[in-house]
Every structure is written in structure tokens, then in C-alpha cells.
Design a protein around this motif. Structure first.
Motif, short mmCIF file in Angstrom:
data_model
loop_
_atom_site.label_atom_id
_atom_site.label_comp_id
_atom_site.label_asym_id
_atom_site.label_seq_id
_atom_site.Cartn_x
_atom_site.Cartn_y
_atom_site.Cartn_z
N ARG A 135 3.59 0.83 -5.79
CA ARG A 135 2.33 1.89 -5.92
C ARG A 135 1.22 1.06 -5.65
O ARG A 135 0.83 0.11 -6.22
CB ARG A 135 2.49 2.52 -7.09
CG ARG A 135 1.42 3.62 -7.31
CD ARG A 135 1.34 4.26 -8.67
NE ARG A 135 1.61 3.34 -9.65
CZ ARG A 135 1.75 3.74 -11.10
NH1 ARG A 135 2.12 4.98 -11.31
NH2 ARG A 135 1.78 2.66 -11.76
N THR A 137 -3.15 0.87 -5.11
CA THR A 137 -4.17 1.84 -5.61
C THR A 137 -5.34 1.10 -4.91
O THR A 137 -5.60 -0.16 -4.97
CB THR A 137 -4.56 2.24 -6.94
OG1 THR A 137 -3.44 2.89 -7.60
CG2 THR A 137 -5.94 2.88 -7.27
N HIS A 139 -9.46 0.79 -4.81
CA HIS A 139 -10.70 0.97 -5.34
C HIS A 139 -11.78 0.55 -4.43
O HIS A 139 -11.85 -0.42 -3.93
CB HIS A 139 -10.80 0.52 -6.73
CG HIS A 139 -9.60 1.12 -7.64
ND1 HIS A 139 -10.00 2.20 -8.48
CD2 HIS A 139 -8.69 0.43 -8.11
CE1 HIS A 139 -8.96 2.30 -9.24
NE2 HIS A 139 -8.13 1.07 -8.91
N GLU A 169 0.94 -4.32 -13.53
CA GLU A 169 0.06 -4.19 -12.20
C GLU A 169 -0.54 -5.67 -11.65
O GLU A 169 -0.96 -6.47 -12.69
CB GLU A 169 -1.21 -3.24 -12.39
CG GLU A 169 -0.62 -1.80 -12.56
CD GLU A 169 -1.75 -0.80 -12.68
OE1 GLU A 169 -1.45 0.39 -12.62
OE2 GLU A 169 -2.96 -1.33 -13.15
N SER A 187 1.35 -2.06 -8.04
CA SER A 187 2.54 -2.04 -9.26
C SER A 187 3.69 -1.95 -8.59
O SER A 187 4.11 -0.75 -8.00
CB SER A 187 1.95 -0.87 -9.87
OG SER A 187 2.85 -0.51 -11.03
N ARG A 227 -11.23 6.32 -4.41
CA ARG A 227 -10.02 5.76 -5.00
C ARG A 227 -8.78 6.18 -4.17
O ARG A 227 -8.84 7.51 -4.11
CB ARG A 227 -9.95 6.02 -6.47
CG ARG A 227 -8.82 5.43 -7.26
CD ARG A 227 -8.39 6.05 -8.43
NE ARG A 227 -9.69 5.92 -9.28
CZ ARG A 227 -9.57 6.29 -10.71
NH1 ARG A 227 -8.68 6.93 -11.15
NH2 ARG A 227 -10.93 6.28 -11.46
N GLU A 228 -8.01 5.43 -3.78
CA GLU A 228 -6.94 5.90 -2.94
C GLU A 228 -5.47 5.75 -3.47
O GLU A 228 -5.21 4.45 -3.61
CB GLU A 228 -6.89 5.56 -1.40
CG GLU A 228 -5.89 6.05 -0.53
CD GLU A 228 -6.15 5.59 1.05
OE1 GLU A 228 -5.50 6.19 1.88
OE2 GLU A 228 -7.00 4.76 1.08
N HIS A 229 -4.67 6.38 -3.44
CA HIS A 229 -3.24 6.07 -4.01
C HIS A 229 -2.27 6.30 -3.04
O HIS A 229 -2.26 7.09 -2.27
CB HIS A 229 -2.90 7.07 -5.29
CG HIS A 229 -3.67 7.05 -6.40
ND1 HIS A 229 -3.85 5.99 -7.20
CD2 HIS A 229 -4.60 7.90 -6.78
CE1 HIS A 229 -4.78 6.48 -8.10
NE2 HIS A 229 -5.25 7.31 -7.96
N LEU A 231 2.00 5.30 -1.83
CA LEU A 231 3.27 4.62 -2.41
C LEU A 231 4.08 4.12 -1.16
O LEU A 231 4.09 4.89 -0.02
CB LEU A 231 3.94 5.91 -3.00
CG LEU A 231 5.50 5.50 -3.48
CD1 LEU A 231 5.40 4.70 -4.58
CD2 LEU A 231 6.37 6.76 -3.70
#
Length: 260
Positions: A135, A137, A139, A169, A187, A227-229, A231
Motif C-alpha cells: 500500500r 500513500t 503526501h 510502514e 506498507s 494525499r493519494e492512496h 495499491l
């Protein structure tokens, strides 16, 4: 600058002592679309670093290569080795594939480990060889507000520690290849099932930290630009890892595609 150099020297010394220590520097090369096989010619160049290949599981199709470096000199050495391999070949992109003028070029970023912003980083590194997903992320922090964001990160870590959350993380600060104030958090997940293990009831002993975080979280909108998530799936066929790294799950890393 002196603090950065000191952290790098300490991290490099520890990194050379065991696979459980996170790499102090990573180089990430990303490219839109998928890849059918190994991208950059790491094997031909006899790369001396571990490289984990990732394929997007969410968002637009893209491929990431995460190189784990002990020093900046390591990045230079790898660049020279790969350049020597590709010199004289058909013009190609940095992934070692024939250049397509219509294809978007790859993007490369160099990032430095942020130990204080990482959550149980040694555990994260131990989990990486067994990860099936990562995962990510990303920022983007407003200029001058890094300290405020750091306080928010500390509260999140305190809350996670208070409930013994098992989601380590690794946090990295991008120092080249992206806008100033870009941070990437990785993560490793051994299964997506861990995301089902959400925290429903916060124990009483953890409530103070959770309350403090709940009050501070709204400030994130003022601190962060975005903020981008994302996978990603971990892809052994795109990776180039040492036997020591692969020993964490040899059946996964050394398996051959069907028909080979």
C-alpha cells in the motif's frame, strides 16, 4: 544538512548488517502501463541491490521499480552498470524496452528514509519479502509545514502503538524527481485480508491518543496539498532480489511462470 548526513551514515552502517534494516535510500522508477517481464537490465548489469517490481492493483495501470540503496554512490554505480549494458543497443527507455515515441516516459525519484515518521520500520522490512501487496500513500506537504505534519504523524504512530496495530510502514522523503514536500509511505501487506482487521472498538487505555488524533486530524487539510492512496501487487517476474532477500519466501520469489 549535517543531520541528514548523520542519519544516512547511521542507516547505511545498519543496512549493511542485516535485511531487517530498511534501506536508507530508495530510487523509484515508475512508468504508465504494464510490463511483460523484467524491466531494467539488472541481471545483465549484475546489480548489487535488491529491486522489488510492482504492478498497480488500483488506479491507472502503472509499473514501479523500487531499488534499495545503501548510499548515493550505490545509485551512481548502478547507473553506470546499466548504462554499460544498454550502450550500443537499440534506443530504449530506462526500463530497457524499445523506445516508443508515443509512450509516456518513465519517471524516476530518489527518496531518503524518515525513521521518525516510519511505523515499526524494522518490522516493515522483515515483512517485505513475504508481502504480496504494497500500500502506497503519497503526501504532498505545504512548504514550511513539515514540522506540523510530523506532529500529526507522531500522533498517528502513538495511536497505532497504543492498540498494537500490526501494519508497519516505511516513510521516505523524496529529495529529487518530485515537487518539494513530497513524502511516500510504503506498507507491505502479506494479504489484503489484513485490511479487514479494522479497529472497531478502541480500548480505554488507548482512548487518550485516539482522542488527540481525532482533534488533530482536521488540521491535515491545512497541512497537506494532496494525499493519494495506491495499491500495488508485488511481482517476482519484475523483481531482481538477492538470495538473502528471497530466503524470506523462496517459493514466491524464485518460482517460474507456467511453461518455463
Amino acid at each position: 544538512m549535517k543531520l541528514l548526513i548523520s542519519l544516512l551514515l547511521l542507516s547505511c552502517s545498519a543496512f549493511s548488517q542485516g535485511a531487517a534494516v530498511p534501506p536508507p535510500i530508495i530510487q523509484i522508477t515508475s512508468k504508465p502501463g504494464g510490463a511483460a517481464g523484467p524491466t531494467r537490465p539488472y541481471a545483465s548489469g549484475r546489480a548489487a541491490v535488491d529491486v522489488v517490481g510492482l504492478a498497480a492493483a488500483t488506479g491507472l495501470p502503472q509499473t514501479w521499480m523500487i531499488e534499495m540503496h545503501p548510499t548515493f554512490a550505490s545509485i551512481e554505480d548502478l547507473d553506470k552498470a546499466l548504462s554499460a549494458v544498454t550502450r550500443g543497443r537499440q534506443p530504449s527507455d530506462s526500463f530497457g524496452q524499445p523506445q516508443d515515441d508515443l509512450a509516456a516516459p518513465p519517471r524516476t525519484m530518489i527518496a531518503v528514509l524518515q525513521p521518525g515518521w516510519s511505523y515499526r520500520p524494522d518490522d516493515a522490512m522483515r515483512a517485505l519479502p513475504k508481502a504480496r501487496y504494497i500500500r502506497v500513500t503519497i503526501h504532498s506537504i505545504r512548504a514550511g509545514l513539515e514540522a506540523d505534519f510530523g506532529e500529526l504523524v507522531k500522533l498517528r504512530k502513538l495511536t497505532s502503538d497504543s492498540i498494537n496495530l500490526d501494519r508497519p510502514e516505511l516513510a521516505y522523503h523524496v529529495i529529487s524527481g518530485a515537487p518539494s514536500g513530497t513524502y511516500i509511505v510504503l506498507s507491505p501487506l502479506n494479504s489484503l485480508r489484513v485490511m479487514d482487521e479494522g479497529v472497531i472498538d478502541v480500548p480505554a487505555y488507548a482512548a487518550p491518543a485516539a482522542d488527540a488524533l481525532a482533534k488533530a486530524e482536521p488540521k491535515a487539510a491545512d497541512i497537506e496539498i494532496s494525499r493519494e492512496h495506491l495499491l500495488f501487487r508485488v511481482e517476482p517476474r519484475l523483481s531482481y532480489v538477492s538470495d538473502d532477500f528471497a530466503a524470506g519466501d523462496p517459493a514466491f520469489w524464485r518460482s517460474k511462470p507456467a511453461g518455463q
